[in-house]
Design a protein around this motif. Sequence first.
Motif, PDB file in Angstrom:
ATOM      1  N   ASP A 112       0.824  -1.200   0.000  1.00 34.65           N
ATOM      2  CA  ASP A 112       0.000   0.000   0.000  1.00 34.65           C
ATOM      3  C   ASP A 112       0.864   1.259   0.000  1.00 34.65           C
ATOM      4  OD1 ASP A 112      -2.780   1.154   0.364  1.00 34.65           O
ATOM      5  OD2 ASP A 112      -1.794   2.004   2.135  1.00 34.65           O
ATOM      6  N   ARG A 113       1.947   1.260   0.810  1.00 30.87           N
ATOM      7  CA  ARG A 113       2.817   2.435   0.867  1.00 30.87           C
ATOM      8  C   ARG A 113       3.628   2.599  -0.413  1.00 30.87           C
ATOM      9  NH1 ARG A 113       1.866   6.519   2.186  1.00 30.87           N
ATOM     10  NH2 ARG A 113       4.058   7.114   2.148  1.00 30.87           N
ATOM     11  N   GLU A 114       4.084   1.490  -0.992  1.00 34.54           N
ATOM     12  CA  GLU A 114       4.838   1.594  -2.244  1.00 34.54           C
ATOM     13  C   GLU A 114       3.956   2.173  -3.350  1.00 34.54           C
ATOM     14  OE1 GLU A 114       7.892   1.396  -2.830  1.00 34.54           O
ATOM     15  OE2 GLU A 114       8.833   0.085  -1.361  1.00 34.54           O
ATOM     16  N   PHE A 115       2.716   1.731  -3.438  1.00 34.98           N
ATOM     17  CA  PHE A 115       1.817   2.288  -4.441  1.00 34.98           C
ATOM     18  C   PHE A 115       1.489   3.753  -4.135  1.00 34.98           C
ATOM     19  CE2 PHE A 115       0.785  -2.150  -5.664  1.00 34.98           C
ATOM     20  CZ  PHE A 115       0.887  -2.001  -7.048  1.00 34.98           C
ATOM     21  N   ALA A 116       1.319   4.075  -2.846  1.00 36.21           N
ATOM     22  CA  ALA A 116       1.019   5.454  -2.477  1.00 36.21           C
ATOM     23  C   ALA A 116       2.150   6.394  -2.881  1.00 36.21           C
ATOM     24  CB  ALA A 116       0.766   5.547  -0.968  1.00 36.21           C
ATOM     25  N   ARG A 117       3.395   5.918  -2.818  1.00 37.60           N
ATOM     26  CA  ARG A 117       4.537   6.761  -3.184  1.00 37.60           C
ATOM     27  C   ARG A 117       4.507   7.157  -4.656  1.00 37.60           C
ATOM     28  NH1 ARG A 117       7.429   2.924   0.352  1.00 37.60           N
ATOM     29  NH2 ARG A 117       8.026   4.045   2.256  1.00 37.60           N
ATOM     30  N   ILE A 118       3.837   6.349  -5.474  1.00 39.42           N
ATOM     31  CA  ILE A 118       3.754   6.690  -6.899  1.00 39.42           C
ATOM     32  C   ILE A 118       2.363   7.217  -7.269  1.00 39.42           C
ATOM     33  CG2 ILE A 118       5.572   5.079  -7.543  1.00 39.42           C
ATOM     34  CD1 ILE A 118       3.415   3.158  -8.561  1.00 39.42           C
ATOM     35  N   GLY A 119       1.593   7.563  -6.243  1.00 39.09           N
ATOM     36  CA  GLY A 119       0.313   8.213  -6.467  1.00 39.09           C
ATOM     37  C   GLY A 119      -0.848   7.290  -6.773  1.00 39.09           C
ATOM     38  N   ALA A 121      -3.706   4.728  -5.210  1.00 39.32           N
ATOM     39  CA  ALA A 121      -4.395   4.288  -3.997  1.00 39.32           C
ATOM     40  C   ALA A 121      -4.950   2.887  -4.227  1.00 39.32           C
ATOM     41  CB  ALA A 121      -5.526   5.247  -3.654  1.00 39.32           C
ATOM     42  N   LEU A 122      -4.522   1.933  -3.402  1.00 40.56           N
ATOM     43  CA  LEU A 122      -5.068   0.587  -3.519  1.00 40.56           C
ATOM     44  C   LEU A 122      -6.500   0.565  -3.003  1.00 40.56           C
ATOM     45  CD1 LEU A 122      -2.215  -1.860  -2.418  1.00 40.56           C
ATOM     46  CD2 LEU A 122      -2.895  -1.169  -4.718  1.00 40.56           C
ATOM     47  N   PRO A 123      -7.377  -0.198  -3.651  1.00 39.15           N
ATOM     48  CA  PRO A 123      -8.757  -0.303  -3.171  1.00 39.15           C
ATOM     49  C   PRO A 123      -8.824  -1.154  -1.909  1.00 39.15           C
ATOM     50  CG  PRO A 123      -8.408  -1.814  -4.988  1.00 39.15           C
ATOM     51  CD  PRO A 123      -7.135  -1.013  -4.858  1.00 39.15           C
ATOM     52  N   PRO A 124      -9.954  -1.133  -1.212  1.00 42.78           N
ATOM     53  CA  PRO A 124     -10.114  -1.949   0.006  1.00 42.78           C
ATOM     54  C   PRO A 124     -10.311  -3.423  -0.363  1.00 42.78           C
ATOM     55  CG  PRO A 124     -12.143  -0.767  -0.463  1.00 42.78           C
ATOM     56  CD  PRO A 124     -11.123  -0.261  -1.449  1.00 42.78           C
ATOM     57  N   VAL A 125      -9.228  -4.113  -0.558  1.00 42.99           N
ATOM     58  CA  VAL A 125      -9.257  -5.487  -1.025  1.00 42.99           C
ATOM     59  C   VAL A 125      -9.445  -6.446   0.150  1.00 42.99           C
ATOM     60  CG1 VAL A 125      -6.749  -5.610  -0.894  1.00 42.99           C
ATOM     61  CG2 VAL A 125      -7.955  -7.210  -2.365  1.00 42.99           C
ATOM     62  N   ARG A 193     -16.191 -13.598  -3.355  1.00 39.89           N
ATOM     63  CA  ARG A 193     -17.287 -12.811  -3.929  1.00 39.89           C
ATOM     64  C   ARG A 193     -17.026 -11.319  -3.770  1.00 39.89           C
ATOM     65  NH1 ARG A 193     -20.392 -16.967  -1.336  1.00 39.89           N
ATOM     66  NH2 ARG A 193     -20.758 -15.578   0.448  1.00 39.89           N
ATOM     67  N   GLU A 194     -16.512 -10.948  -2.608  1.00 35.47           N
ATOM     68  CA  GLU A 194     -16.214  -9.532  -2.356  1.00 35.47           C
ATOM     69  C   GLU A 194     -15.111  -9.035  -3.282  1.00 35.47           C
ATOM     70  OE1 GLU A 194     -14.511  -6.697   1.268  1.00 35.47           O
ATOM     71  OE2 GLU A 194     -15.130  -8.759   1.672  1.00 35.47           O
ATOM     72  N   ALA A 195     -14.064  -9.849  -3.458  1.00 36.93           N
ATOM     73  CA  ALA A 195     -12.936  -9.441  -4.300  1.00 36.93           C
ATOM     74  C   ALA A 195     -13.364  -9.195  -5.736  1.00 36.93           C
ATOM     75  CB  ALA A 195     -11.843 -10.503  -4.253  1.00 36.93           C
ATOM     76  N   ALA A 196     -14.296  -9.987  -6.223  1.00 43.47           N
ATOM     77  CA  ALA A 196     -14.747  -9.853  -7.612  1.00 43.47           C
ATOM     78  C   ALA A 196     -15.447  -8.525  -7.856  1.00 43.47           C
ATOM     79  CB  ALA A 196     -15.670 -11.016  -7.968  1.00 43.47           C
ATOM     80  N   ARG A 197     -15.937  -7.881  -6.800  1.00 46.60           N
ATOM     81  CA  ARG A 197     -16.669  -6.619  -6.955  1.00 46.60           C
ATOM     82  C   ARG A 197     -15.787  -5.386  -6.780  1.00 46.60           C
ATOM     83  NH1 ARG A 197     -20.503  -9.601  -3.667  1.00 46.60           N
ATOM     84  NH2 ARG A 197     -19.744  -8.495  -1.823  1.00 46.60           N
ATOM     85  N   VAL A 198     -14.547  -5.579  -6.384  1.00 40.20           N
ATOM     86  CA  VAL A 198     -13.671  -4.438  -6.093  1.00 40.20           C
ATOM     87  C   VAL A 198     -13.096  -3.850  -7.389  1.00 40.20           C
ATOM     88  CG1 VAL A 198     -11.539  -3.709  -4.964  1.00 40.20           C
ATOM     89  CG2 VAL A 198     -13.067  -5.312  -3.808  1.00 40.20           C
ATOM     90  N   PRO A 199     -13.300  -2.555  -7.653  1.00 41.49           N
ATOM     91  CA  PRO A 199     -12.704  -1.932  -8.839  1.00 41.49           C
ATOM     92  C   PRO A 199     -11.220  -1.620  -8.593  1.00 41.49           C
ATOM     93  CG  PRO A 199     -13.977  -0.307  -7.624  1.00 41.49           C
ATOM     94  CD  PRO A 199     -14.166  -1.619  -6.906  1.00 41.49           C
TER      95      PRO A 199
END
Length: 248
Positions: A112-119, A121-125, A193-199
């Motif tokens: 999450d922090r590595e992705f945040a450093r490049i702008g 935002a990870l979704p709530p997976v 099922r929840e993961a399949a709905r996450v954009p």
Amino acid sequence: MLPGPTPGMPAAPPAAGGFAVVDVETTGRSPWRHRVVEVAVVLLDDRLRPETEFCTLLDPAGPVGPTHVHRIAQADVEGAPRFREIAPRLLELLAGRVLVGHHVTCDHAFLDREFARIGVALPPVPLLCTMRLARAHLAEAGGFGLAACAEAAGLGRFAAHTALGDARATAGLLRYCLGATSCPPDDWAAPLREAARVPWPRLGRARSQASGAVAPLLRREPPYGPRTPGAQPPAAAPSHTGAMDSSA
């Protein structure tokens, strides 16, 4: 948006759905102050069948940290890609899947922090932690570290404290725990099922080399077996490659 596979990077994974088993080796304990120096992903489908795997060392743009733990020397990451270069591929691998790890909140926090450093935002997976699963379904384990759980589950020796070795062992532990009679199916069907709905976001490719070429992935082939107390860390031989996915 990515028009297609990034040249020099692996082909797209199978259709999203299932589990992404992740492990990271890092330069320290803090996601805010330290960096990922190796990452591995093992994909399993919704029936826990192996699909593909991905692994590379990363250039952390600084010291590699505790070599005595992860066995990565500073020279090993010379020529390795930066996180931004593999980020598009990681997003493709993780999209639509349940994120699995042994103490998964730690792996997730670093990603999450590595992705945040490049702008980005990870979704709530949805997350599944094999340490928590082992506490519930592997009572015979003498401890709940990955090595102890793998031994109790009869998974055999693995390359401990390497991202790919730990991810493979975690995938095996996931299969063991979810196959236990004490594990109700909805414990893992609901997260699927929840993961399949996450954009999920998409990310264009990055080129950091002066030539404009994509830095090749850098995979190390570690020795197998957990470390024994007092043993000297054996050398791992990194190898350059442009295609790190392979059938698990």
